[in-house]
Design a protein around this motif. Structure first.
Motif, mmCIF file in Angstrom:
data_model
loop_
_atom_site.group_PDB
_atom_site.id
_atom_site.type_symbol
_atom_site.label_atom_id
_atom_site.label_comp_id
_atom_site.label_asym_id
_atom_site.label_seq_id
_atom_site.Cartn_x
_atom_site.Cartn_y
_atom_site.Cartn_z
ATOM 1 N N PRO A 55 -8.298 1.371 0.302
ATOM 2 C CA PRO A 55 -8.316 1.611 1.756
ATOM 3 C C PRO A 55 -7.225 0.782 2.430
ATOM 4 N N LEU A 56 -6.716 1.285 3.516
ATOM 5 C CA LEU A 56 -5.657 0.578 4.228
ATOM 6 C C LEU A 56 -6.260 -0.549 5.062
ATOM 7 N N THR A 57 -5.563 -1.656 5.121
ATOM 8 C CA THR A 57 -6.036 -2.758 5.949
ATOM 9 C C THR A 57 -5.845 -2.396 7.415
ATOM 10 N N HIS A 92 -2.587 7.157 11.175
ATOM 11 C CA HIS A 92 -2.075 7.143 12.548
ATOM 12 C C HIS A 92 -1.229 5.890 12.762
ATOM 13 N N ALA A 93 -0.370 5.928 13.745
ATOM 14 C CA ALA A 93 0.499 4.793 14.052
ATOM 15 C C ALA A 93 -0.293 3.689 14.752
ATOM 16 N N ASP A 94 0.362 2.583 14.998
ATOM 17 C CA ASP A 94 -0.229 1.374 15.573
ATOM 18 C C ASP A 94 -0.973 1.666 16.874
ATOM 19 N N LYS A 95 -2.175 1.102 17.003
ATOM 20 C CA LYS A 95 -3.012 1.339 18.181
ATOM 21 C C LYS A 95 -3.097 0.079 19.044
ATOM 22 N N VAL A 96 -3.514 0.262 20.308
ATOM 23 C CA VAL A 96 -3.537 -0.864 21.253
ATOM 24 C C VAL A 96 -4.740 -1.774 21.068
ATOM 25 N N SER A 97 -5.853 -1.249 20.527
ATOM 26 C CA SER A 97 -7.062 -2.058 20.419
ATOM 27 C C SER A 97 -7.957 -1.502 19.325
ATOM 28 N N GLU A 98 -9.111 -2.119 19.181
ATOM 29 C CA GLU A 98 -10.093 -1.669 18.191
ATOM 30 C C GLU A 98 -11.088 -0.667 18.775
ATOM 31 N N ARG A 107 1.828 15.971 -8.258
ATOM 32 C CA ARG A 107 2.758 14.834 -8.315
ATOM 33 C C ARG A 107 2.473 13.981 -7.098
ATOM 34 N N PHE A 108 2.506 12.680 -7.273
ATOM 35 C CA PHE A 108 2.134 11.747 -6.222
ATOM 36 C C PHE A 108 3.255 10.749 -5.977
ATOM 37 N N THR A 109 3.517 10.510 -4.690
ATOM 38 C CA THR A 109 4.487 9.494 -4.292
ATOM 39 C C THR A 109 3.874 8.679 -3.167
ATOM 40 N N ALA A 110 4.001 7.368 -3.259
ATOM 41 C CA ALA A 110 3.552 6.471 -2.192
ATOM 42 C C ALA A 110 4.772 5.735 -1.662
ATOM 43 N N LEU A 111 4.921 5.754 -0.346
ATOM 44 C CA LEU A 111 6.057 5.115 0.293
ATOM 45 C C LEU A 111 5.593 4.275 1.479
ATOM 46 N N ARG A 112 6.517 3.537 2.030
ATOM 47 C CA ARG A 112 6.317 2.890 3.316
ATOM 48 C C ARG A 112 7.379 3.480 4.238
ATOM 49 N N TYR A 113 7.032 3.631 5.512
ATOM 50 C CA TYR A 113 7.984 4.240 6.431
ATOM 51 C C TYR A 113 7.976 3.530 7.773
ATOM 52 N N TYR A 121 -0.005 0.214 8.894
ATOM 53 C CA TYR A 121 0.272 1.519 9.506
ATOM 54 C C TYR A 121 1.432 2.253 8.851
ATOM 55 N N ASP A 122 2.063 1.666 7.870
ATOM 56 C CA ASP A 122 3.300 2.219 7.338
ATOM 57 C C ASP A 122 3.159 2.918 5.993
ATOM 58 N N ARG A 123 1.956 3.176 5.551
ATOM 59 C CA ARG A 123 1.773 3.865 4.269
ATOM 60 C C ARG A 123 2.005 5.366 4.450
ATOM 61 N N PHE A 124 2.626 5.951 3.459
ATOM 62 C CA PHE A 124 3.033 7.351 3.511
ATOM 63 C C PHE A 124 2.818 7.916 2.117
ATOM 64 N N TYR A 125 1.944 8.899 1.997
ATOM 65 C CA TYR A 125 1.636 9.493 0.698
ATOM 66 C C TYR A 125 2.122 10.934 0.663
ATOM 67 N N ILE A 126 2.615 11.341 -0.506
ATOM 68 C CA ILE A 126 3.096 12.713 -0.682
ATOM 69 C C ILE A 126 2.477 13.284 -1.950
ATOM 70 N N LEU A 127 1.818 14.427 -1.797
ATOM 71 C CA LEU A 127 1.278 15.174 -2.934
ATOM 72 C C LEU A 127 2.067 16.471 -3.050
ATOM 73 N N THR A 128 2.560 16.748 -4.241
ATOM 74 C CA THR A 128 3.261 18.005 -4.489
ATOM 75 C C THR A 128 2.512 18.719 -5.601
ATOM 76 N N MET A 129 2.126 19.959 -5.328
ATOM 77 C CA MET A 129 1.319 20.693 -6.295
ATOM 78 C C MET A 129 1.758 22.141 -6.379
ATOM 79 N N VAL A 130 1.396 22.752 -7.493
ATOM 80 C CA VAL A 130 1.649 24.174 -7.694
ATOM 81 C C VAL A 130 0.333 24.877 -7.436
#
Length: 174
Positions: free
Chosen positions: A139-141, A35-41, A163-169, A145-154
């Motif tokens: 685990p994400l700290t 999820h994107a950036d949140k206002v509090s904990e 197939r796995f791709t990790a990006l930042r967005y 908030y900018d981690r983006f994972y892509i799984l491509t499968m048959v």
């Protein structure tokens, strides 16, 4: 001239067969983001201004990805992150209980949609990714908030690894 025509006909036929096989195999792409950036904990904290900007950026980023299905948790920040894309694509996200990631994994595995977006949470997203055949990722700290994972499968190919791709967005601060 006849040889050229036969060769061209053969290649056209081979291309048609290859295209049919690829379509029959059912290539699936699963996009996974926190999820994107949140206002509090707080447990069900909404998105901050930066989070709303990041959610809009995600919608722009995936606008042409042919997303057919969106999964979110039952907490509002995942729903708010997916909302701009869902609105753009006229999709209704499916909310799954955060406390039951196994239900999310089962739903994704049984899903027939070719392109799926999962908006989830930093501590459990790596486990979901791993359960779907992806690699081990940390685990994400709390501020990541900018981690983006892509799984491509048959689909149906139990012998191949996705197939796995990790990006930042999207920088939500801009």
């Amino acid at each position: 001239m006849r040889t050229i025509s036969r060769t061209a006909l053969f290649f056209a036929w081979a291309l048609l067969i290859f295209t049919s096989l690829v379509q029959a195999q059912g290539v699936r792409t699963i996009y996974l983001v926190r999820h994107a950036d949140k206002v509090s904990e707080d447990t069900d904290a909404p998105l901050s201004d930066a989070g709303r900007r990041r959610a809009e950026c995600l919608a722009t980023t995936l606008a042409d990805a042919h997303i057919d299905k969106i999964y979110v948790s039952d907490l509002q920040r995942t729903q708010q992150t997916a909302a701009p894309l869902a609105k753009k694509l006229q999709l209704k996200p499916v909310a799954m209980p955060l406390s039951k990631p196994a239900d999310l994994i089962a739903a994704i595995r049984s899903e027939k949609a070719a392109n799926v977006l999962v908006v989830w949470h930093g501590m459990t997203l790596p486990g979901v990714l791993r359960a779907l055949g992806g690699p081990e990722v940390p685990p994400l700290t709390e501020s990541e908030y900018d981690r983006f994972y892509i799984l491509t499968m048959v689909d149906g190919d139990t012998n191949s690894k996705p197939r796995f791709t990790a990006l930042r967005y999207c920088d939500g601060t801009k």
